[in-house]
Scaffold this motif. Sequence first.
Motif, mmCIF file in Angstrom:
data_model
loop_
_atom_site.group_PDB
_atom_site.id
_atom_site.type_symbol
_atom_site.label_atom_id
_atom_site.label_comp_id
_atom_site.label_asym_id
_atom_site.label_seq_id
_atom_site.Cartn_x
_atom_site.Cartn_y
_atom_site.Cartn_z
ATOM 1 N N MET A 172 -4.338 -9.050 -14.770
ATOM 2 C CA MET A 172 -5.212 -8.839 -13.610
ATOM 3 C C MET A 172 -6.421 -8.030 -14.079
ATOM 4 S SD MET A 172 -2.814 -8.022 -10.374
ATOM 5 C CE MET A 172 -1.731 -9.223 -9.683
ATOM 6 N N MET A 173 -7.224 -8.685 -14.917
ATOM 7 C CA MET A 173 -8.364 -8.029 -15.545
ATOM 8 C C MET A 173 -9.342 -7.538 -14.477
ATOM 9 S SD MET A 173 -7.900 -8.929 -19.002
ATOM 10 C CE MET A 173 -9.498 -8.705 -19.639
ATOM 11 N N GLY A 174 -9.962 -6.413 -14.761
ATOM 12 C CA GLY A 174 -10.954 -5.868 -13.837
ATOM 13 C C GLY A 174 -10.359 -4.974 -12.774
ATOM 14 N N GLU A 175 -9.051 -4.791 -12.797
ATOM 15 C CA GLU A 175 -8.405 -3.913 -11.829
ATOM 16 C C GLU A 175 -7.668 -2.820 -12.573
ATOM 17 O OE1 GLU A 175 -6.420 -5.566 -8.372
ATOM 18 O OE2 GLU A 175 -7.110 -7.558 -8.966
ATOM 19 N N GLN A 176 -7.618 -1.659 -11.953
ATOM 20 C CA GLN A 176 -6.843 -0.550 -12.484
ATOM 21 C C GLN A 176 -5.730 -0.262 -11.485
ATOM 22 O OE1 GLN A 176 -9.838 2.478 -12.892
ATOM 23 N NE2 GLN A 176 -10.335 1.838 -14.963
ATOM 24 N N PHE A 177 -4.556 0.079 -11.990
ATOM 25 C CA PHE A 177 -3.393 0.319 -11.143
ATOM 26 C C PHE A 177 -2.851 1.710 -11.417
ATOM 27 C CE2 PHE A 177 -3.782 -4.153 -12.102
ATOM 28 C CZ PHE A 177 -3.741 -4.725 -10.845
ATOM 29 N N SER A 178 -2.434 2.391 -10.360
ATOM 30 C CA SER A 178 -1.917 3.750 -10.521
ATOM 31 C C SER A 178 -1.001 4.107 -9.355
ATOM 32 C CB SER A 178 -3.078 4.749 -10.596
ATOM 33 O OG SER A 178 -3.852 4.702 -9.403
ATOM 34 N N THR A 183 -7.735 -0.179 -8.008
ATOM 35 C CA THR A 183 -9.169 0.094 -7.963
ATOM 36 C C THR A 183 -9.872 -1.045 -8.684
ATOM 37 O OG1 THR A 183 -8.706 2.459 -8.069
ATOM 38 C CG2 THR A 183 -10.968 1.773 -8.517
ATOM 39 N N SER A 184 -10.877 -1.625 -8.027
ATOM 40 C CA SER A 184 -11.602 -2.748 -8.622
ATOM 41 C C SER A 184 -13.041 -2.739 -8.121
ATOM 42 C CB SER A 184 -10.923 -4.071 -8.265
ATOM 43 O OG SER A 184 -10.931 -4.268 -6.868
ATOM 44 N N ARG A 185 -13.811 -3.662 -8.674
ATOM 45 C CA ARG A 185 -15.191 -3.842 -8.235
ATOM 46 C C ARG A 185 -15.363 -5.294 -7.813
ATOM 47 N NH1 ARG A 185 -18.484 0.203 -9.080
ATOM 48 N NH2 ARG A 185 -20.381 -1.012 -8.978
ATOM 49 N N GLU A 214 -17.311 -0.731 -5.476
ATOM 50 C CA GLU A 214 -16.005 -0.271 -5.935
ATOM 51 C C GLU A 214 -15.072 -0.226 -4.736
ATOM 52 O OE1 GLU A 214 -15.169 2.857 -8.988
ATOM 53 O OE2 GLU A 214 -14.359 3.873 -7.227
ATOM 54 N N MET A 215 -13.893 -0.776 -4.924
ATOM 55 C CA MET A 215 -12.912 -0.807 -3.844
ATOM 56 C C MET A 215 -11.620 -0.178 -4.339
ATOM 57 S SD MET A 215 -13.656 -4.563 -2.226
ATOM 58 C CE MET A 215 -12.773 -5.360 -3.527
ATOM 59 N N LYS A 216 -11.061 0.688 -3.535
ATOM 60 C CA LYS A 216 -9.792 1.335 -3.849
ATOM 61 C C LYS A 216 -8.882 1.095 -2.660
ATOM 62 C CE LYS A 216 -8.064 5.608 -5.807
ATOM 63 N NZ LYS A 216 -8.459 6.920 -6.322
ATOM 64 N N ASP A 217 -7.673 0.679 -2.944
ATOM 65 C CA ASP A 217 -6.766 0.335 -1.852
ATOM 66 C C ASP A 217 -5.328 0.602 -2.265
ATOM 67 O OD1 ASP A 217 -6.050 -0.649 0.683
ATOM 68 O OD2 ASP A 217 -5.840 -2.687 -0.068
ATOM 69 N N THR A 218 -4.501 0.850 -1.292
ATOM 70 C CA THR A 218 -3.069 0.995 -1.527
ATOM 71 C C THR A 218 -2.382 -0.301 -1.124
ATOM 72 O OG1 THR A 218 -3.169 3.366 -1.129
ATOM 73 C CG2 THR A 218 -1.008 2.320 -0.941
ATOM 74 N N LEU A 219 -1.591 -0.839 -2.031
ATOM 75 C CA LEU A 219 -0.803 -2.033 -1.741
ATOM 76 C C LEU A 219 0.646 -1.639 -1.563
ATOM 77 C CD1 LEU A 219 -3.135 -3.222 -3.976
ATOM 78 C CD2 LEU A 219 -2.028 -5.249 -3.106
ATOM 79 N N ARG A 220 1.344 -2.413 -0.757
ATOM 80 C CA ARG A 220 2.752 -2.162 -0.486
ATOM 81 C C ARG A 220 3.535 -3.440 -0.711
ATOM 82 N NH1 ARG A 220 4.593 -2.700 4.730
ATOM 83 N NH2 ARG A 220 2.459 -2.335 5.379
ATOM 84 N N VAL A 221 4.671 -3.312 -1.380
ATOM 85 C CA VAL A 221 5.580 -4.443 -1.542
ATOM 86 C C VAL A 221 6.349 -4.559 -0.226
ATOM 87 C CG1 VAL A 221 7.490 -5.432 -2.855
ATOM 88 C CG2 VAL A 221 5.767 -4.017 -4.021
ATOM 89 N N VAL A 222 6.102 -5.642 0.498
ATOM 90 C CA VAL A 222 6.685 -5.822 1.825
ATOM 91 C C VAL A 222 8.067 -6.460 1.750
ATOM 92 C CG1 VAL A 222 6.390 -6.971 4.066
ATOM 93 C CG2 VAL A 222 4.407 -6.020 2.869
ATOM 94 N N TYR A 281 -7.224 -12.932 2.880
ATOM 95 C CA TYR A 281 -7.967 -11.765 2.431
ATOM 96 C C TYR A 281 -9.214 -11.591 3.283
ATOM 97 C CZ TYR A 281 -10.860 -8.798 -0.542
ATOM 98 O OH TYR A 281 -11.641 -7.788 -1.008
ATOM 99 N N ASP A 282 -9.540 -10.346 3.596
ATOM 100 C CA ASP A 282 -10.774 -10.041 4.299
ATOM 101 C C ASP A 282 -11.463 -8.907 3.551
ATOM 102 O OD1 ASP A 282 -12.768 -10.203 6.187
ATOM 103 O OD2 ASP A 282 -11.691 -9.043 7.695
ATOM 104 N N MET A 283 -12.667 -9.161 3.071
ATOM 105 C CA MET A 283 -13.411 -8.134 2.332
ATOM 106 C C MET A 283 -13.755 -6.991 3.277
ATOM 107 S SD MET A 283 -16.932 -8.560 0.233
ATOM 108 C CE MET A 283 -17.921 -7.145 -0.184
ATOM 109 N N PRO A 284 -13.495 -5.759 2.840
ATOM 110 C CA PRO A 284 -13.832 -4.618 3.685
ATOM 111 C C PRO A 284 -15.335 -4.440 3.801
ATOM 112 C CG PRO A 284 -13.095 -3.875 1.542
ATOM 113 C CD PRO A 284 -12.923 -5.363 1.565
ATOM 114 N N GLY A 285 -15.761 -3.786 4.840
ATOM 115 C CA GLY A 285 -17.182 -3.487 4.999
ATOM 116 C C GLY A 285 -17.710 -3.989 6.330
ATOM 117 N N HIS A 286 -18.996 -3.824 6.493
ATOM 118 C CA HIS A 286 -19.630 -4.147 7.772
ATOM 119 C C HIS A 286 -20.573 -5.337 7.671
ATOM 120 C CE1 HIS A 286 -17.870 -0.503 9.312
ATOM 121 N NE2 HIS A 286 -18.355 0.154 8.274
#
Length: 147
Positions: free
Chosen positions: A31-37, A53-55, A60-68, A105-110
């Motif tokens: 998953m190139m271009g993303e950082q996971f932590s 965290t990705s661009r 730059e977008m930072k998000d928390t993912l959850r395994v559902v 998927y929905d890109m965040p923002g206005h």
Amino acid sequence: MIHFHEKIRIDAPVEHVWKFVCDTSRLHDWMMGEQFSEFSGPLDQAGTTFVTTSRMLGFEMKDTLRVVEVEPLRFIHLRSDYPMDAFYRFEREGEATGMIVEGDYDMPGHIPGFIKNLMTKSWVERQMRHQLENLKGLAEVTVPVPA
């Protein structure tokens, strides 16, 4: 909201592909271009959370993912706050693995929806294809060879 759907055949047993996908130390390899932590647990366990965290398009977008939801060797469902739902499906195809990644998927923002969808649909589809191609190459090259 946009829908994505990609499928790939990986010449490796489903057990190997599953283990490779769930190895958090290898996520950045495919998953190139993303950082996971900040993993709270393993990817094959419902309830695990982690930060990505990705661009995209210069943002730059930072998000928390959850395994559902998880069904070992068959299915992983991830959800984020963007909103995004991603479904990773693994299908045994003889000695190989068919893998499907799909979701919404929905890109965040206005940005107005129709402009946002035009900008992100092809980007998301291209990213998914590249990720699966990377995964295929790495999973296939790491299949243990019988002695």
